[in-house]
Design a protein around this motif. Structure first.
Motif, PDB file in Angstrom:
ATOM      1  N   SER A 114       0.676  -1.142   0.188  1.00 60.70           N
ATOM      2  CA  SER A 114       0.089  -0.050  -0.057  1.00 60.70           C
ATOM      3  C   SER A 114       0.746   1.167   0.050  1.00 60.70           C
ATOM      4  N   ILE A 115       1.994   1.263   0.618  1.00 64.55           N
ATOM      5  CA  ILE A 115       2.859   2.321   0.807  1.00 64.55           C
ATOM      6  C   ILE A 115       3.763   2.498  -0.639  1.00 64.55           C
ATOM      7  N   VAL A 116       4.170   1.332  -1.268  1.00 67.38           N
ATOM      8  CA  VAL A 116       4.892   1.428  -2.252  1.00 67.38           C
ATOM      9  C   VAL A 116       4.233   1.714  -3.382  1.00 67.38           C
ATOM     10  N   GLY A 117       3.102   1.297  -3.558  1.00 64.12           N
ATOM     11  CA  GLY A 117       2.052   1.568  -4.618  1.00 64.12           C
ATOM     12  C   GLY A 117       1.397   2.712  -4.463  1.00 64.12           C
ATOM     13  N   PHE A 118       1.302   3.617  -3.523  1.00 67.73           N
ATOM     14  CA  PHE A 118       0.465   4.745  -3.175  1.00 67.73           C
ATOM     15  C   PHE A 118       0.630   5.565  -4.514  1.00 67.73           C
ATOM     16  N   ARG A 119      -0.586   6.279  -4.940  1.00 64.50           N
ATOM     17  CA  ARG A 119      -0.640   7.330  -6.071  1.00 64.50           C
ATOM     18  C   ARG A 119      -1.793   8.363  -5.545  1.00 64.50           C
ATOM     19  N   TRP A 120      -1.261   9.601  -5.208  1.00 63.98           N
ATOM     20  CA  TRP A 120      -1.983  10.655  -5.108  1.00 63.98           C
ATOM     21  C   TRP A 120      -3.377  10.874  -6.203  1.00 63.98           C
ATOM     22  N   SER A 121      -4.421  10.462  -5.865  1.00 61.27           N
ATOM     23  CA  SER A 121      -5.618  10.613  -6.831  1.00 61.27           C
ATOM     24  C   SER A 121      -6.945  11.342  -6.210  1.00 61.27           C
ATOM     25  N   SER A 170       3.742   9.893  -6.428  1.00 61.07           N
ATOM     26  CA  SER A 170       3.326   8.364  -6.019  1.00 61.07           C
ATOM     27  C   SER A 170       4.452   7.803  -5.494  1.00 61.07           C
ATOM     28  N   GLY A 171       4.160   6.892  -4.795  1.00 60.55           N
ATOM     29  CA  GLY A 171       5.203   5.846  -4.114  1.00 60.55           C
ATOM     30  C   GLY A 171       5.319   6.233  -2.449  1.00 60.55           C
ATOM     31  N   ARG A 172       6.395   5.874  -1.925  1.00 63.64           N
ATOM     32  CA  ARG A 172       6.588   5.761  -0.798  1.00 63.64           C
ATOM     33  C   ARG A 172       6.781   7.122  -0.113  1.00 63.64           C
ATOM     34  N   VAL A 173       7.347   8.085  -0.483  1.00 61.99           N
ATOM     35  CA  VAL A 173       7.583   9.453   0.136  1.00 61.99           C
ATOM     36  C   VAL A 173       5.993  10.044  -0.014  1.00 61.99           C
ATOM     37  N   PHE A 174       5.475  10.120  -0.717  1.00 59.52           N
ATOM     38  CA  PHE A 174       4.214  10.778  -1.189  1.00 59.52           C
ATOM     39  C   PHE A 174       3.143  10.047  -0.227  1.00 59.52           C
ATOM     40  N   PHE A 175       3.311   8.748  -0.068  1.00 63.26           N
ATOM     41  CA  PHE A 175       2.250   8.022   0.750  1.00 63.26           C
ATOM     42  C   PHE A 175       2.407   8.670   2.089  1.00 63.26           C
ATOM     43  N   TRP A 176       3.629   8.963   2.931  1.00 61.79           N
ATOM     44  CA  TRP A 176       3.792   9.678   4.169  1.00 61.79           C
ATOM     45  C   TRP A 176       3.355  11.096   4.017  1.00 61.79           C
ATOM     46  N   SER A 177       3.795  11.736   2.949  1.00 62.56           N
ATOM     47  CA  SER A 177       3.120  13.174   2.684  1.00 62.56           C
ATOM     48  C   SER A 177       1.709  12.987   3.062  1.00 62.56           C
ATOM     49  N   TYR A 178       1.099  12.108   2.263  1.00 61.08           N
ATOM     50  CA  TYR A 178      -0.550  12.151   2.338  1.00 61.08           C
ATOM     51  C   TYR A 178      -1.239  12.003   3.840  1.00 61.08           C
ATOM     52  N   ILE A 179      -0.295  11.031   4.526  1.00 56.08           N
ATOM     53  CA  ILE A 179      -0.484  10.816   6.035  1.00 56.08           C
ATOM     54  C   ILE A 179      -0.245  11.957   6.764  1.00 56.08           C
ATOM     55  N   TYR A 180       0.824  12.675   6.411  1.00 53.44           N
ATOM     56  CA  TYR A 180       0.830  14.224   7.148  1.00 53.44           C
ATOM     57  C   TYR A 180      -0.177  14.892   6.901  1.00 53.44           C
ATOM     58  N   TYR A 181      -0.598  15.232   5.488  1.00 53.19           N
ATOM     59  CA  TYR A 181      -1.575  16.111   5.510  1.00 53.19           C
ATOM     60  C   TYR A 181      -3.074  15.738   6.088  1.00 53.19           C
ATOM     61  N   MET A 229      -1.006  21.295  -1.108  1.00 57.17           N
ATOM     62  CA  MET A 229      -0.087  21.607  -2.395  1.00 57.17           C
ATOM     63  C   MET A 229       0.851  20.691  -2.666  1.00 57.17           C
ATOM     64  N   TRP A 230       1.744  20.203  -1.360  1.00 56.94           N
ATOM     65  CA  TRP A 230       2.592  19.568  -1.835  1.00 56.94           C
ATOM     66  C   TRP A 230       2.463  18.104  -2.572  1.00 56.94           C
ATOM     67  N   LEU A 231       1.404  17.547  -2.229  1.00 59.04           N
ATOM     68  CA  LEU A 231       0.800  16.405  -3.043  1.00 59.04           C
ATOM     69  C   LEU A 231       0.179  16.762  -4.314  1.00 59.04           C
ATOM     70  N   GLU A 232      -0.521  17.978  -4.431  1.00 62.19           N
ATOM     71  CA  GLU A 232      -1.068  18.151  -5.513  1.00 62.19           C
ATOM     72  C   GLU A 232      -0.193  18.574  -6.795  1.00 62.19           C
ATOM     73  N   PHE A 233       1.107  19.099  -6.420  1.00 63.41           N
ATOM     74  CA  PHE A 233       1.882  19.577  -7.305  1.00 63.41           C
ATOM     75  C   PHE A 233       3.494  18.921  -7.299  1.00 63.41           C
ATOM     76  N   SER A 234       3.248  17.776  -6.554  1.00 60.99           N
ATOM     77  CA  SER A 234       4.599  17.256  -6.459  1.00 60.99           C
ATOM     78  C   SER A 234       5.726  17.923  -5.954  1.00 60.99           C
ATOM     79  N   GLN A 235       5.489  18.948  -5.066  1.00 62.95           N
ATOM     80  CA  GLN A 235       6.414  19.980  -4.761  1.00 62.95           C
ATOM     81  C   GLN A 235       7.810  19.545  -3.933  1.00 62.95           C
ATOM     82  N   SER A 236       8.669  20.072  -4.391  1.00 65.25           N
ATOM     83  CA  SER A 236      10.260  19.876  -4.058  1.00 65.25           C
ATOM     84  C   SER A 236      10.062  20.431  -2.351  1.00 65.25           C
ATOM     85  N   PHE A 237      10.951  20.030  -1.787  1.00 62.20           N
ATOM     86  CA  PHE A 237      11.351  20.314  -0.440  1.00 62.20           C
ATOM     87  C   PHE A 237      10.281  19.750   0.868  1.00 62.20           C
TER      88      PHE A 237
END
Length: 300
Positions: free
Chosen positions: A18-25, A124-135, A172-180
């Motif tokens: 679920s973490i490896v295959g995550f995709r913001w949608s 998508s992927g691991r980092v953005f999964f945890w970004s989603y959980i943070y959101y 916005m971090w997730l919506e635009f795959s933002q750096s930082f």
């Protein structure tokens, strides 16, 4: 035994499908639409104002509403949640760097990757999964506003603004795959783990720190964020561009507003704290002088 525990934690925090295959949608990720974001923030602000007005009508002046163990439990929950996100994104970032560095290693170091995603990065992927959980965790942070209103009987405008803007930024971090965002989440969740642990410590009746602990932690966090923003800007112009730089620029303006408001609040807190310390010293000196006078009278 220890290695088995580490492998288990690594699997659940960075290698689970679920973490490896995550995709913001917008279709599959709960709370991922603009309409949800603005509705949630508007609802948060409305409830806060209504609660303030209700307490102004019904509550006796100067008498806080008893909350029992609820704030302590909330602080404990937020401590565990923040540390879990910190551990998860740390392991996930290490895994992503290991798997993708062949693509960008000629132009970036791993630290530079944390500051500046390559152009074309998708959420998508691991980092953005945890970004989603943070959101999603930002909505649990909002609950503390209600505790403040029930205790003090009034709304703190900075608190409302801060929670609303930080929730918007994390979206916005997730919506635009933002750096930082990786470094921002790492530093924020680490500080939150400490801050909420301290709040839990105080809530169960243990002694407070001799200074404005939470405010100083938040000031340290804002200072780190400013340094990272400068790093992103330099990377963008020196390394051929960073993904989501438009959203980063907009978020930088919002962060600058938060920084200015917090600096004003920080100065007031420290000025007030300094005055309280000075007044306490004066009162203590007066008490000691009075005791000495009493002793002299008795000796006579």
């Amino acid at each position: 035994m220890g290695r088995s525990v580490i492998q288990t934690l690594t699997f659940w925090l960075s290698e689970h499908p679920s973490i490896v295959g995550f995709r913001w949608s917008h279709a599959n990720s709960w709370g991922s639409t603009w309409s949800f974001l603005f509705t949630a923030i508007a609802l948060y602000l409305t409830i806060s104002v209504l609660l303030h007005l209700l307490l102004a009508l019904l509550r006796r002046k100067g008498r806080p509403v008893p909350l029992g163990p609820i704030p302590a439990l909330h602080s404990l929950f937020m401590t565990l949640l923040s540390f879990t996100i910190f551990a998860g994104i740390t392991l996930s970032s290490a895994a992503e760097i290991k798997e993708t560095k062949w693509f960008w290693r000629r132009s970036k170091t791993p630290f530079q990757w944390l500051l500046c995603f390559p152009l074309g990065t998708r959420p998508s992927g691991r980092v953005f999964f945890w970004s989603y959980i943070y959101y999603l965790s930002r909505f649990f942070h909002m609950i503390r506003t209600f505790f403040t209103i029930l205790r003090r009987g009034r709304v703190v405008p900075f608190q409302l603004f801060n929670h609303s803007i930080l929730t918007f930024i994390s979206f916005m971090w997730l919506e635009f795959s933002q750096s930082f965002q990786v470094l921002a989440i790492l530093s924020t969740t680490l500080v939150y783990s400490v801050v909420y642990a301290y709040r839990f410590w105080v809530a169960i009746g243990l002694p407070r720190a001799g200074f404005a602990f939470v405010v100083n932690c938040q000031m340290l966090l804002l200072g780190c964020n400013v340094a990272c923003h400068v790093g992103v800007l330099l990377m963008h112009f020196m390394k051929g561009g960073c993904n989501g730089i438009g959203a980063w620029g907009f978020n930088s303006v919002l962060n600058a507003v938060i920084l200015l408001l917090f600096l004003n609040f920080y100065v007031k807190i420290h000025w007030g704290y300094g005055r309280r310390v000075a007044l306490a010293a004066v009162e203590e000196a007066k008490a000691e002088a009075a005791e000495e006078e009493v002793v002299r009278v008795k000796d006579k």
